[in-house]
Design a protein around this motif. Structure first.
Motif, PDB file in Angstrom:
ATOM      1  N   GLY A  24      -6.809  -6.176   0.612  1.00 60.75           N
ATOM      2  CA  GLY A  24      -7.558  -4.897   0.240  1.00 60.75           C
ATOM      3  C   GLY A  24      -6.484  -3.664   0.315  1.00 60.75           C
TER       4      GLY A  24
ATOM      5  N   GLY B 114      -6.273  -1.176  -2.642  1.00 58.44           N
ATOM      6  CA  GLY B 114      -6.523   0.342  -2.326  1.00 58.44           C
ATOM      7  C   GLY B 114      -5.476   1.467  -2.506  1.00 58.44           C
ATOM      8  N   SER B 115      -4.320   0.746  -2.789  1.00 59.51           N
ATOM      9  CA  SER B 115      -3.213   1.789  -2.634  1.00 59.51           C
ATOM     10  C   SER B 115      -3.136   2.641  -4.103  1.00 59.51           C
TER      11      SER B 115
ATOM     12  N   ASP C  83      -7.535   5.717   5.152  1.00 54.90           N
ATOM     13  CA  ASP C  83      -8.274   6.341   3.989  1.00 54.90           C
ATOM     14  C   ASP C  83      -7.859   5.668   2.600  1.00 54.90           C
ATOM     15  N   GLY C  84      -7.964   4.435   2.583  1.00 56.78           N
ATOM     16  CA  GLY C  84      -7.591   3.576   1.186  1.00 56.78           C
ATOM     17  C   GLY C  84      -8.932   3.101   0.303  1.00 56.78           C
ATOM     18  N   GLY C  85     -10.015   3.873   0.533  1.00 54.95           N
ATOM     19  CA  GLY C  85     -11.169   3.592  -0.199  1.00 54.95           C
ATOM     20  C   GLY C  85     -11.899   2.371   0.326  1.00 54.95           C
TER      21      GLY C  85
ATOM     22  N   TRP D 130     -11.539  -0.753  -0.808  1.00 53.40           N
ATOM     23  CA  TRP D 130     -11.022  -2.333  -0.784  1.00 53.40           C
ATOM     24  C   TRP D 130     -10.547  -2.772   0.470  1.00 53.40           C
ATOM     25  N   PRO D 131      -9.927  -2.008   1.477  1.00 52.97           N
ATOM     26  CA  PRO D 131      -9.461  -2.666   2.748  1.00 52.97           C
ATOM     27  C   PRO D 131     -10.608  -3.433   3.471  1.00 52.97           C
ATOM     28  N   TRP D 132     -11.661  -2.916   3.269  1.00 55.90           N
ATOM     29  CA  TRP D 132     -13.116  -3.390   4.115  1.00 55.90           C
ATOM     30  C   TRP D 132     -13.417  -4.888   3.701  1.00 55.90           C
TER      31      TRP D 132
ATOM     32  N   SER E 156       0.817  -1.149  -0.082  1.00 52.73           N
ATOM     33  CA  SER E 156      -0.003   0.038  -0.021  1.00 52.73           C
ATOM     34  C   SER E 156       0.771   1.118  -0.062  1.00 52.73           C
TER      35      SER E 156
END
Length: 302
Positions: free
Chosen positions: A297, A301-302, A245-247, A249-251, A33
């Protein structure tokens, strides 16, 4: 011959290896990331972590047999030394060989990651030596710390803080304070796996003098402690993702919460050894997929 091979597979406890990889995967995802990733570093880090976990498992099998912690009252799977399938001498030789393998793999990892930066190499050599010592003395020696209620701290450090932060540093040669949040979460979930095991074995451990934290707390408080571990891991992860705050995807890690909570409910409601063994497996796989999905994720998300 096949019986002997099966005994070694049983002693190595292959089902524990995914959990040993969790902190490496999470550290790798965090590095990705940040735009820093190297497949060779991740591969060697995973190999080293697996060898250290196998070493710990062999030492645990040997140490429990020598101390008498393994006996007919034990609920978990059969152990190799106490059953006579592997002699104590054979187990000691195997531990030496696996330790040497971990040293070779670890040195290859450090050379790949740091090259001729000998200060970092020496630092990680010291950490690696500490990890090998901790793996062996968990259940081996005159005063094994796993029998004195300190196993939880060891698991939190090695499967969480050191594992995640150390692997991240291998890629980036840097650290960030915010990374303490996911590293601690990873360690808490690994500790939860140990706690399920210790709650399952609480009566037999107490009878044999193996004083785990669960034995010290008692069953009810150990179960409450388990829920605290899961809740704290979740809160720390949420806090990190808000900061990161990676959008969205990490979730994608969220589905991994179901086996963790299902197993915790089982732990709260059942005393049956076989049922709790199933809860132990679900907790371990939930912790692994938590780290794996979070890592993927973060990279995406990076």
């Amino acid at each position: 011959m096949s019986k002997k091979i099966n005994a070694w597979v049983m002693a190595a406890r292959l089902r524990t290896l995914p959990l040993a990889c969790s902190s490496i995967l999470l550290g790798s995802g965090l590095a990705a990331s940040r735009g820093s990733f190297d497949g060779a570093i991740m591969g060697l880090a995973l190999l080293t972590a697996i060898l250290l976990q196998v070493l710990s498992n062999l030492a645990n099998d040997y140490g429990d047999a020598v101390s008498g912690a393994d006996n007919e009252a034990r609920i978990g799977p059969q152990r190799a030394v106490v059953s006579g399938l592997i002699t104590r001498g054979e187990m000691v030789r195997a531990m030496v060989l696996v330790a040497l393998g971990a040293v070779v793999s670890g040195l290859g990892l450090l050379i790949t990651a740091f090259g001729h930066n000998w200060l970092d190499v020496l630092l990680f050599v010291a950490l690696g030596g500490f990890a090998i010592l901790a793996a062996i003395t968990y259940t081996v020696g005159k005063t094994p710390y796993g029998y004195r209620g300190f196993g939880d701290i060891s698991v939190f450090l090695f499967f969480g803080l050191l594992g995640v932060l150390g692997s991240f540093y291998l890629f980036t040669h840097s650290l960030e304070w915010a990374l303490l949040l996911p590293a601690a979460a990873c360690g808490l979930l690994a500790t939860a796996v140990l706690n399920v095991n210790n709650v399952r074995d609480i009566e037999s451990d107490a009878a044999s003098g193996k004083i785990t934290l669960a034995v010290r707390l008692g069953r009810d408080k150990a179960i409450a402690y388990h829920w605290v571990l899961l809740g704290a891991a979740l809160l720390l992860t949420f806090a990190f993702l808000v900061l990161h705050d990676g959008g969205p995807w990490p979730w994608i890690f969220v589905p991994a919460l179901k086996p963790l909570t299902d197993a915790a409910c089982t732990l709260s409601l059942s005393r049956d050894g076989e049922v709790l063994t199933g809860a132990l497996k679900r907790t371990a796989m939930g912790a692994f997929f938590f780290s794996l999905l979070l890592s993927i994720g973060l990279a995406l998300g990076s």
